[in-house]
Enzyme design. Structure first.
Site, PDB file in Angstrom:
ATOM      1  N   TYR A 161      15.643  29.768   5.956  1.00  0.00           N
ATOM      2  CA  TYR A 161      14.447  30.780   5.790  1.00  0.00           C
ATOM      3  C   TYR A 161      14.687  31.334   7.479  1.00  0.00           C
ATOM      4  O   TYR A 161      14.768  30.381   8.420  1.00  0.00           O
ATOM      5  CB  TYR A 161      13.222  29.980   5.602  1.00  0.00           C
ATOM      6  CG  TYR A 161      12.750  30.525   4.252  1.00  0.00           C
ATOM      7  CD1 TYR A 161      13.196  32.264   3.791  1.00  0.00           C
ATOM      8  CD2 TYR A 161      12.502  29.234   3.766  1.00  0.00           C
ATOM      9  CE1 TYR A 161      12.618  32.031   2.231  1.00  0.00           C
ATOM     10  CE2 TYR A 161      11.825  29.211   1.890  1.00  0.00           C
ATOM     11  CZ  TYR A 161      12.347  30.210   1.257  1.00  0.00           C
ATOM     12  OH  TYR A 161      12.036  30.168  -0.019  1.00  0.00           O
ATOM     13  N   CYS A 209      13.415  24.078   3.229  1.00  0.00           N
ATOM     14  CA  CYS A 209      12.597  25.087   2.533  1.00  0.00           C
ATOM     15  C   CYS A 209      12.144  24.025   1.085  1.00  0.00           C
ATOM     16  O   CYS A 209      12.321  23.128   1.228  1.00  0.00           O
ATOM     17  CB  CYS A 209      13.348  26.159   1.787  1.00  0.00           C
ATOM     18  SG  CYS A 209      14.474  26.794   2.836  1.00  0.00           S
ATOM     19  N   MET A 210      11.498  24.230   0.748  1.00  0.00           N
ATOM     20  CA  MET A 210      10.127  23.423  -0.208  1.00  0.00           C
ATOM     21  C   MET A 210      11.050  22.462  -1.334  1.00  0.00           C
ATOM     22  O   MET A 210      10.572  21.905  -1.748  1.00  0.00           O
ATOM     23  CB  MET A 210       9.177  24.640  -1.105  1.00  0.00           C
ATOM     24  CG  MET A 210       8.647  23.892  -1.912  1.00  0.00           C
ATOM     25  SD  MET A 210       7.336  24.811  -2.645  1.00  0.00           S
ATOM     26  CE  MET A 210       6.185  25.611  -1.478  1.00  0.00           C
ATOM     27  N   ASP A 211      12.405  23.285  -1.812  1.00  0.00           N
ATOM     28  CA  ASP A 211      12.724  22.770  -2.575  1.00  0.00           C
ATOM     29  C   ASP A 211      14.309  22.742  -2.476  1.00  0.00           C
ATOM     30  O   ASP A 211      14.983  21.355  -3.150  1.00  0.00           O
ATOM     31  CB  ASP A 211      13.260  23.899  -4.125  1.00  0.00           C
ATOM     32  CG  ASP A 211      11.618  24.279  -4.207  1.00  0.00           C
ATOM     33  OD1 ASP A 211      11.081  23.754  -3.956  1.00  0.00           O
ATOM     34  OD2 ASP A 211      12.021  26.089  -4.212  1.00  0.00           O
ATOM     35  N   HIS A 228      -5.601  -6.643  13.535  1.00  0.00           N
ATOM     36  CA  HIS A 228      -4.424  -5.515  13.292  1.00  0.00           C
ATOM     37  C   HIS A 228      -4.394  -4.813  14.785  1.00  0.00           C
ATOM     38  O   HIS A 228      -4.913  -5.413  15.627  1.00  0.00           O
ATOM     39  CB  HIS A 228      -4.991  -4.768  12.537  1.00  0.00           C
ATOM     40  CG  HIS A 228      -3.737  -3.968  12.566  1.00  0.00           C
ATOM     41  ND1 HIS A 228      -2.787  -4.233  11.734  1.00  0.00           N
ATOM     42  CD2 HIS A 228      -3.507  -2.236  12.185  1.00  0.00           C
ATOM     43  CE1 HIS A 228      -1.577  -3.685  11.468  1.00  0.00           C
ATOM     44  NE2 HIS A 228      -1.916  -2.947  11.204  1.00  0.00           N
ATOM     45  N   LYS A 251       0.937  -1.229   0.421  1.00  0.00           N
ATOM     46  CA  LYS A 251       0.050   0.148   0.108  1.00  0.00           C
ATOM     47  C   LYS A 251       1.020   1.803  -0.070  1.00  0.00           C
ATOM     48  O   LYS A 251       2.002   1.370  -0.184  1.00  0.00           O
ATOM     49  CB  LYS A 251      -1.315  -0.197   1.191  1.00  0.00           C
ATOM     50  CG  LYS A 251       0.054  -0.090   2.373  1.00  0.00           C
ATOM     51  CD  LYS A 251      -0.970  -0.559   4.027  1.00  0.00           C
ATOM     52  CE  LYS A 251       0.085  -0.067   5.359  1.00  0.00           C
ATOM     53  NZ  LYS A 251      -0.936  -0.388   6.254  1.00  0.00           N
ATOM     54  N   ARG A 289       1.084 -10.704   7.031  1.00  0.00           N
ATOM     55  CA  ARG A 289       1.042  -9.553   6.929  1.00  0.00           C
ATOM     56  C   ARG A 289       2.617  -8.463   6.635  1.00  0.00           C
ATOM     57  O   ARG A 289       2.437  -7.457   8.320  1.00  0.00           O
ATOM     58  CB  ARG A 289      -0.591  -8.281   6.951  1.00  0.00           C
ATOM     59  CG  ARG A 289      -1.377  -9.149   6.462  1.00  0.00           C
ATOM     60  CD  ARG A 289      -2.860  -8.292   6.761  1.00  0.00           C
ATOM     61  NE  ARG A 289      -2.774  -7.553   7.780  1.00  0.00           N
ATOM     62  CZ  ARG A 289      -3.635  -8.171   9.173  1.00  0.00           C
ATOM     63  NH1 ARG A 289      -4.219  -9.068   9.238  1.00  0.00           N
ATOM     64  NH2 ARG A 289      -3.202  -7.342  10.135  1.00  0.00           N
ATOM     65  N   ARG A 320      -9.706   0.733  15.024  1.00  0.00           N
ATOM     66  CA  ARG A 320      -9.646   1.137  13.819  1.00  0.00           C
ATOM     67  C   ARG A 320     -11.336   0.416  13.436  1.00  0.00           C
ATOM     68  O   ARG A 320     -12.068   0.969  14.119  1.00  0.00           O
ATOM     69  CB  ARG A 320      -8.238   1.824  13.981  1.00  0.00           C
ATOM     70  CG  ARG A 320      -8.118   2.559  12.417  1.00  0.00           C
ATOM     71  CD  ARG A 320      -6.564   2.380  11.777  1.00  0.00           C
ATOM     72  NE  ARG A 320      -5.860   1.427  11.621  1.00  0.00           N
ATOM     73  CZ  ARG A 320      -4.926   1.410  10.802  1.00  0.00           C
ATOM     74  NH1 ARG A 320      -4.124   1.033  11.138  1.00  0.00           N
ATOM     75  NH2 ARG A 320      -4.991  -0.230  10.059  1.00  0.00           N
TER      76      ARG A 320
HETATM   77  C1  LIG Z   1       0.194  -1.757   6.678  1.00  0.00           C
HETATM   78  C2  LIG Z   1      -0.843  -2.517   7.386  1.00  0.00           C
HETATM   79  C3  LIG Z   1      -0.033  -3.775   7.289  1.00  0.00           C
HETATM   80  C4  LIG Z   1       1.581  -3.556   7.058  1.00  0.00           C
HETATM   81  O1  LIG Z   1       2.261  -3.838   8.945  1.00  0.00           O
HETATM   82  P1  LIG Z   1       3.816  -3.538   8.795  1.00  0.00           P
HETATM   83  O2  LIG Z   1       3.718  -3.100  10.947  1.00  0.00           O
HETATM   84  O3  LIG Z   1       4.711  -2.379   7.781  1.00  0.00           O
HETATM   85  O4  LIG Z   1       4.358  -4.702   8.438  1.00  0.00           O
HETATM   86  C5  LIG Z   1      -0.676  -5.275   7.949  1.00  0.00           C
HETATM   87  N1  LIG Z   1      -1.455  -5.248   8.288  1.00  0.00           N
HETATM   88  C6  LIG Z   1      -2.913  -3.798   8.133  1.00  0.00           C
HETATM   89  C7  LIG Z   1      -4.001  -4.260   8.291  1.00  0.00           C
HETATM   90  C8  LIG Z   1      -2.630  -3.111   7.729  1.00  0.00           C
HETATM   91  O5  LIG Z   1      -2.483  -1.621   7.418  1.00  0.00           O
END
Ligand SMILES: *Cc1c(COP(=O)(O)O)cnc(C)c1O
Length: 402
Positions: A266, A313-315, A162, A32, A218, A130
């Site tokens: 800046y 800065c921005m750049d 999670h 992701k 995951r 969440r």
């Molecule tokens: C982003 C995410 C992960 C991956 O987590 P890591 O800590 O980067 O391994 C796994 N499960 C869900 C639901 C996530 O949102």
């Protein structure tokens, strides 16, 4: 050459294989957010080449992009909003997630339109608060899922959750969440739903909490070679050899002398205490360099770490090369961050300097930074014949400097 993000796909492949070998449970590689800033499509391809049986993304749009880039294996997405249309992901054979009955029904509606039978993963909230279904709603959700399955509306394939604090293996929240997850599994069983895959562990839990591996883990951050538990002492540490895949590098746009008393960037918050030499780095907050790095982070120029001076800065931003660095000129290579093997700062160093986590450091990089891919394995293979005998086969060195 403008500043660039160089991603070593051999490191991604190595990490995917090393995690699979160490964990012993199938691993979903999480790609992701544009592959945590490494490039979603390229990382996904490398992960599949390394044998990743599953990929995971957050949004439906990410899943569609992966499929349209040619990805064909198991792929799960887990974040949608009510105005999303599930039809494009269902047509592309993506596994989808449901948090409640309303979401299941939206999926079923899109399935009816597309003539598909969705593969559903139910997300249960075990304490993160969440997304996901709260325990009080589980029985109704599970019974609805069973009824829909019996009616041929969908196939139930997974249940997942999670962790909130997996990077702290001793945090009692992990034990508690795993216990609540097992309660959900018991209720599933009671209702009569049989999951193909039960999954709760992210990278840190997959490595540090074997009891939480279930049927699938995951792994996001570890797939990119970043340590999921950077705050643990070496004695408590997992033993997987992860290779950081990202290097951010460029060249100094200018090098110049300034007199003592010069106020830099800046606001003039940093003032040179003596005559010194400054270098100008052509990347800024427009490219994801945190403004909070001012006066805190470092970059590497000519093998030495140099401090940022004054505002980012921005750049662009300014680094101090020091009063005696007469030999450095515009065009000098600068490494902002990398694996750390050659003394350059790491994403974790930037995170500590700016009060955040390495996840955010790598994921936010972008803007005008050009992303370039290399394959240190192929490079070392190509180089091997020209190396003096006895020097070939140093594959362990293949993530070395760029
Ligand atoms: C982003 C995410 C992960 C991956 O987590 P890591 O800590 O980067 O391994 C796994 N499960 C869900 C639901 C996530 O949102």
């Amino acid at each position: 050459m403008s500043a660039e993000i160089v991603v070593d796909l051999a490191a991604i492949r190595h990490n995917v294989k090393a995690l699979a070998a160490a964990i012993g449970t199938p691993v979903m590689t999480v790609v992701k957010a544009d592959g945590y800033g490494h490039g979603m499509v390229e990382v996904a391809r490398a992960a599949r080449e390394a044998g990743a049986p599953w990929l995971g993304v957050a949004t439906l749009a990410e899943a569609v992009e992966l499929r349209d880039a040619g990805d064909t294996g198991r792929l799960l997405c887990w974040l949608s909003v009510p105005s999303d249309d599930f039809a494009p992901v269902l047509e592309r054979d993506v596994d989808v997630s449901a948090y409640d009955i309303a979401m299941l029904d939206r999926i079923a509606e899109a399935a009816a339109r597309t003539g598909t039978v969705p593969r559903i993963h139910l997300k249960v909230d075990t304490g993160l608060s969440r997304g996901g279904s709260m325990p009080v709603d589980w029985r109704e959700l599970f019974e609805h899922t069973l009824a829909g399955q019996q009616a041929g509306l969908w196939t139930f394939v997974g249940i997942f959750s999670h962790f909130a604090s997996s990077e702290e293996p001793d945090n009692p929240a992990n034990e508690s969440q795993e216990r609540v997850f097992r309660e959900a599994l018991a209720l599933l069983d009671e209702v009569g739903l049989v999951p193909e895959v039960r999954h709760i562990a992210n990278s840190a839990a997959a490595l540090m909490r074997p009891s939480a591996r279930f049927d699938l883990v995951r792994c996001g951050i570890a797939s990119y070679g970043l340590d999921p538990t950077p705050d643990l002492g070496p004695d408590r540490h997992h033993r997987v050899d992860l290779w950081p895949a990202m290097t951010v590098a460029g060249e100094l746009a200018m090098v110049k002398h300034v007199p003592a008393g010069a106020a830099v960037s800046y606001g003039g918050h940093w003032v040179a205490q003596c005559d010194t030499i400054l270098g100008l780095v052509p990347a800024g907050y427009g490219d994801g360099i945190p403004r909070a790095a001012a006066d805190r982070a470092q970059v590497q120029v000519a093998g030495v770490r140099r401090p940022l001076r004054g505002s980012v800065c921005m750049d662009q931003f300014v680094v101090e090369l020091g009063p005696t660095e007469e030999g450095l000129h515009a065009g000098e290579p600068v490494v902002l961050m990398g694996p750390g093997h050659d003394g350059e700062p790491t994403a974790q160093d930037w995170a500590e300097a700016t009060g955040t986590i390495h996840y955010e450091i790598v994921t936010r990089l972008g803007g005008r930074l050009v992303r370039r891919y290399r394959d240190s394995h192929a490079e070392s293979q190509a180089e091997a014949p020209t190396e003096p005998s006895g020097q070939s086969g140093q594959s362990g060195e293949s993530t070395g400097g760029i």
